[in-house]
Design a protein around this motif. Structure first.
Motif, PDB file in Angstrom:
ATOM      1  N   GLY A 124       0.806  -1.204   0.000  1.00 38.02           N
ATOM      2  CA  GLY A 124       0.000   0.000   0.000  1.00 38.02           C
ATOM      3  C   GLY A 124       0.843   1.259   0.000  1.00 38.02           C
ATOM      4  N   GLY A 125       0.164   2.405  -0.033  1.00 37.85           N
ATOM      5  CA  GLY A 125       0.842   3.676  -0.230  1.00 37.85           C
ATOM      6  C   GLY A 125       1.069   4.520   1.000  1.00 37.85           C
ATOM      7  N   PHE A 126       0.676   4.051   2.194  1.00 35.76           N
ATOM      8  CA  PHE A 126       1.018   4.809   3.391  1.00 35.76           C
ATOM      9  C   PHE A 126       2.545   4.804   3.539  1.00 35.76           C
ATOM     10  CE2 PHE A 126      -3.387   3.857   4.466  1.00 35.76           C
ATOM     11  CZ  PHE A 126      -3.814   5.083   4.992  1.00 35.76           C
ATOM     12  N   PRO A 127       3.175   5.973   3.708  1.00 38.90           N
ATOM     13  CA  PRO A 127       4.642   6.022   3.701  1.00 38.90           C
ATOM     14  C   PRO A 127       5.311   5.038   4.656  1.00 38.90           C
ATOM     15  CG  PRO A 127       3.764   8.238   3.539  1.00 38.90           C
ATOM     16  CD  PRO A 127       2.583   7.328   3.739  1.00 38.90           C
ATOM     17  N   ARG A 128       4.861   4.975   5.904  1.00 36.88           N
ATOM     18  CA  ARG A 128       5.538   4.092   6.862  1.00 36.88           C
ATOM     19  C   ARG A 128       5.266   2.622   6.558  1.00 36.88           C
ATOM     20  NH1 ARG A 128       7.998   6.596  11.039  1.00 36.88           N
ATOM     21  NH2 ARG A 128       7.477   8.792  11.418  1.00 36.88           N
ATOM     22  N   ALA A 129       4.133   2.330   5.953  1.00 41.38           N
ATOM     23  CA  ALA A 129       3.856   0.942   5.563  1.00 41.38           C
ATOM     24  C   ALA A 129       4.749   0.542   4.391  1.00 41.38           C
ATOM     25  CB  ALA A 129       2.383   0.780   5.192  1.00 41.38           C
ATOM     26  N   TRP A 130       4.855   1.413   3.393  1.00 41.49           N
ATOM     27  CA  TRP A 130       5.666   1.076   2.228  1.00 41.49           C
ATOM     28  C   TRP A 130       7.140   0.968   2.597  1.00 41.49           C
ATOM     29  CZ3 TRP A 130       9.591   2.926  -0.875  1.00 41.49           C
ATOM     30  CH2 TRP A 130       9.733   2.268  -2.098  1.00 41.49           C
ATOM     31  N   MET A 167       0.711  -1.920  10.482  1.00 34.70           N
ATOM     32  CA  MET A 167      -0.709  -1.965  10.149  1.00 34.70           C
ATOM     33  C   MET A 167      -1.565  -2.219  11.392  1.00 34.70           C
ATOM     34  SD  MET A 167      -1.798  -1.363   7.098  1.00 34.70           S
ATOM     35  CE  MET A 167      -1.122  -1.012   5.479  1.00 34.70           C
ATOM     36  N   GLN A 168      -1.111  -3.087  12.273  1.00 31.93           N
ATOM     37  CA  GLN A 168      -1.847  -3.360  13.508  1.00 31.93           C
ATOM     38  C   GLN A 168      -1.960  -2.095  14.348  1.00 31.93           C
ATOM     39  OE1 GLN A 168       0.598  -6.541  15.021  1.00 31.93           O
ATOM     40  NE2 GLN A 168      -0.754  -8.148  14.242  1.00 31.93           N
ATOM     41  N   SER A 169      -0.837  -1.384  14.486  1.00 31.61           N
ATOM     42  CA  SER A 169      -0.833  -0.154  15.267  1.00 31.61           C
ATOM     43  C   SER A 169      -1.696   0.921  14.620  1.00 31.61           C
ATOM     44  CB  SER A 169       0.610   0.341  15.416  1.00 31.61           C
ATOM     45  OG  SER A 169       0.649   1.595  16.069  1.00 31.61           O
ATOM     46  N   PHE A 170      -1.571   1.057  13.299  1.00 36.49           N
ATOM     47  CA  PHE A 170      -2.346   2.067  12.578  1.00 36.49           C
ATOM     48  C   PHE A 170      -3.844   1.820  12.708  1.00 36.49           C
ATOM     49  CE2 PHE A 170      -4.666   3.006   8.640  1.00 36.49           C
ATOM     50  CZ  PHE A 170      -4.547   4.385   8.607  1.00 36.49           C
ATOM     51  N   VAL A 173     -17.972  -0.089  -3.803  1.00 38.46           N
ATOM     52  CA  VAL A 173     -17.184   0.298  -2.639  1.00 38.46           C
ATOM     53  C   VAL A 173     -15.829  -0.400  -2.678  1.00 38.46           C
ATOM     54  CG1 VAL A 173     -17.074   0.293  -0.121  1.00 38.46           C
ATOM     55  CG2 VAL A 173     -19.247   0.697  -1.253  1.00 38.46           C
ATOM     56  N   PHE A 174     -14.760   0.392  -2.493  1.00 40.25           N
ATOM     57  CA  PHE A 174     -13.389  -0.119  -2.485  1.00 40.25           C
ATOM     58  C   PHE A 174     -12.668   0.365  -1.234  1.00 40.25           C
ATOM     59  CE2 PHE A 174     -14.600   0.308  -6.915  1.00 40.25           C
ATOM     60  CZ  PHE A 174     -14.047  -0.806  -7.547  1.00 40.25           C
ATOM     61  N   LEU A 175     -11.787  -0.436  -0.685  1.00 44.35           N
ATOM     62  CA  LEU A 175     -10.821   0.072   0.269  1.00 44.35           C
ATOM     63  C   LEU A 175      -9.766   0.819  -0.529  1.00 44.35           C
ATOM     64  CD1 LEU A 175     -12.266  -2.205   1.950  1.00 44.35           C
ATOM     65  CD2 LEU A 175     -10.124  -2.334   3.254  1.00 44.35           C
ATOM     66  N   ARG A 176      -9.507   2.059  -0.155  1.00 46.04           N
ATOM     67  CA  ARG A 176      -8.647   2.907  -0.982  1.00 46.04           C
ATOM     68  C   ARG A 176      -7.198   2.428  -1.001  1.00 46.04           C
ATOM     69  NH1 ARG A 176     -10.738   9.045  -0.975  1.00 46.04           N
ATOM     70  NH2 ARG A 176      -8.645   9.319  -1.796  1.00 46.04           N
ATOM     71  N   ASP A 177      -6.714   1.900   0.109  1.00 47.36           N
ATOM     72  CA  ASP A 177      -5.315   1.490   0.182  1.00 47.36           C
ATOM     73  C   ASP A 177      -5.209  -0.024   0.074  1.00 47.36           C
ATOM     74  OD1 ASP A 177      -2.434   2.358   0.896  1.00 47.36           O
ATOM     75  OD2 ASP A 177      -2.838   0.702   2.263  1.00 47.36           O
ATOM     76  N   SER A 178      -4.432  -0.501  -0.899  1.00 47.95           N
ATOM     77  CA  SER A 178      -4.314  -1.948  -1.103  1.00 47.95           C
ATOM     78  C   SER A 178      -3.635  -2.633   0.068  1.00 47.95           C
ATOM     79  CB  SER A 178      -3.543  -2.230  -2.406  1.00 47.95           C
ATOM     80  OG  SER A 178      -2.261  -1.623  -2.382  1.00 47.95           O
ATOM     81  N   GLY A 179      -2.718  -1.933   0.748  1.00 52.08           N
ATOM     82  CA  GLY A 179      -2.079  -2.515   1.913  1.00 52.08           C
ATOM     83  C   GLY A 179      -3.050  -2.770   3.040  1.00 52.08           C
TER      84      GLY A 179
END
Length: 395
Positions: A163-169, A181-184, A269-275
């Motif tokens: 996904g595209g969240f900076p800290r995840a990527w 992801m768990q924390s977020f 309906v879509f989840l915007r972030d694939s991560g």
């Protein structure tokens, strides 16, 4: 020594976002207020810091997540903001919606010496009256997750999976990505959503969010979801609106006009972030994704978001008829209609549905977006397009 090492790591991991930076700085030259809108942790604060670094005059950053800042602004906000000079950044501005009323007369003051950069983690639709209060005085910049254009085509699979969240990527391993992801997700449900004044149970909203991952890319059916959760239709729609307003899901509206056919009128309906999607589906590594039943839907959502990051979110729809003809994405640009189908296959082919929607909608062209490397024509009106070439599709 430790601080030097940390700064070195941060510099190595920094990702340039020139398109967004240009939009933000350009907007401040055109309007007294620019709003950067996007999900929590998507990089708005980092972008604002870049704007401050490029700003030629004085600047002030006010973080409204800090209690002392909110306290200071709660007493004499008019005086504080009207006396400001240069660039004033208000981070997490949705925590003090009363400031929008304060900003209106300041923006109209001919002697104003400041411009304002607002950072918001929720859609203005969740804050009643904001659009009306600053109408004609504010420009919006949508801040999404990282795009393929920012990261380079060699990172396509990693971006799709993480996904595209900076800290995840930027996570160094699948296990580190899972921990982030768990924390977020926990912070989002237990702190951020209640911070909007919502009384929805974090546990119930989390269950709904996870259930939506299994409905990702499907047409909205509130009654079916309500039965699954033992909730009424109004409650389910409220949950959806909360997640949409927090930029966690995308509700893609249908396109319908009088084409003499029975048209699907419920949104998708879509989840915007694939991560986030993969995390909620229990996936951790890329090799697990092709084995999952939502593999094709995952690609559709990922390619959809990358297309909208490339070409903007305005005038975006899907199209479907009751007899099965469908188009994943319809974009209206410069008076023309462009179609996109997202196929997770090595060699896209034409289908009967594609020819039907070209005729139904009068498409200028239809692009079949897939994960491969070669662009080639399928017909005079249909082209197989690698996702990495999405920026060039409307030229």
């Amino acid at each position: 020594m430790l601080n030097i090492l940390l700064r070195k790591v941060d510099m190595q991991q920094f990702i340039e976002r020139p398109k967004l930076l240009t939009a933000a700085i350009g907007g401040l030259s055109e309007a007294p207020v620019v709003a950067l809108l996007g999900a929590w942790q998507v990089g708005k604060t980092t972008l604002a810091e870049q704007v401050v670094a490029a700003w030629p005059g004085p600047s002030t950053i006010l973080d409204l997540e800090v209690a002392a800042t909110r306290e200071a602004l709660s007493h004499t906000p008019e005086r504080l903001l009207s006396m400001s000079e240069g660039l004033v950044v208000l981070d997490e501005v949705q925590r003090m919606p009363e400031l929008f009323e304060v900003l209106r007369p300041i923006c109209d003051d001919r002697n104003r010496k400041a411009v304002f950069l607002l950072l918001g983690s929720v859609s203005w639709d969740l804050i009643k009256g904001v659009s009306e209060t600053l109408a004609g005085r504010i420009l919006f910049v949508d801040v999404g997750g990282f795009s393929l254009a920012e990261l380079g085509p060699e990172n396509q699979d990693r971006l799709w999976m993480h996904g595209g969240f900076p800290r995840a990527w930027l996570a160094q391993s699948p296990a580190a990505w899972t921990r982030w992801m768990q924390s977020f997700s926990r912070t989002f449900l237990e702190r951020d959503i209640p911070g909007l004044g919502s009384k929805v149970s974090p546990r119930a909203l989390g269950r709904f969010w996870k259930m939506l991952a299994h409905y990702h890319g499907q047409t909205w059916n509130a009654a079916e979801l309500g039965r699954s959760m033992d909730l009424g239709v109004n409650a389910v729609n409220h949950y959806r609106d909360l997640l949409e307003g927090a930029f966690m899901i995308r509700v893609l509206p249908p396109w319908f006009e009088n084409v003499g056919k029975r048209i699907v009128k419920a949104p998708k309906v879509f989840l915007r972030d694939s991560g986030v999607l993969h995390f909620l589906l229990g996936l951790e590594e890329m090799n697990e994704l092709p084995l999952h039943p939502r593999y094709g839907a995952s690609w559709e959502g990922f390619a959809l978001e990358q297309t909208l990051l490339a070409h903007g979110e305005r005038e975006a729809y899907f199209y479907g008829t009751q007899r099965g003809a469908e188009l994943d994405l319809l974009l209206l640009r410069r008076g023309l209609r462009w179609g996109f189908e997202f196929k997770c296959t090595d060699a896209p082919k034409t289908t009967k549905s594609m020819h039907i929607v070209i005729e139904d909608l009068g498409l200028e062209h239809l692009w079949v977006v897939y994960p491969g490397d070669r662009e080639y024509p399928l017909t005079s009106k249909i082209t197989a397009l690698p996702l990495k070439n999405i920026l060039d599709s409307l030229k």
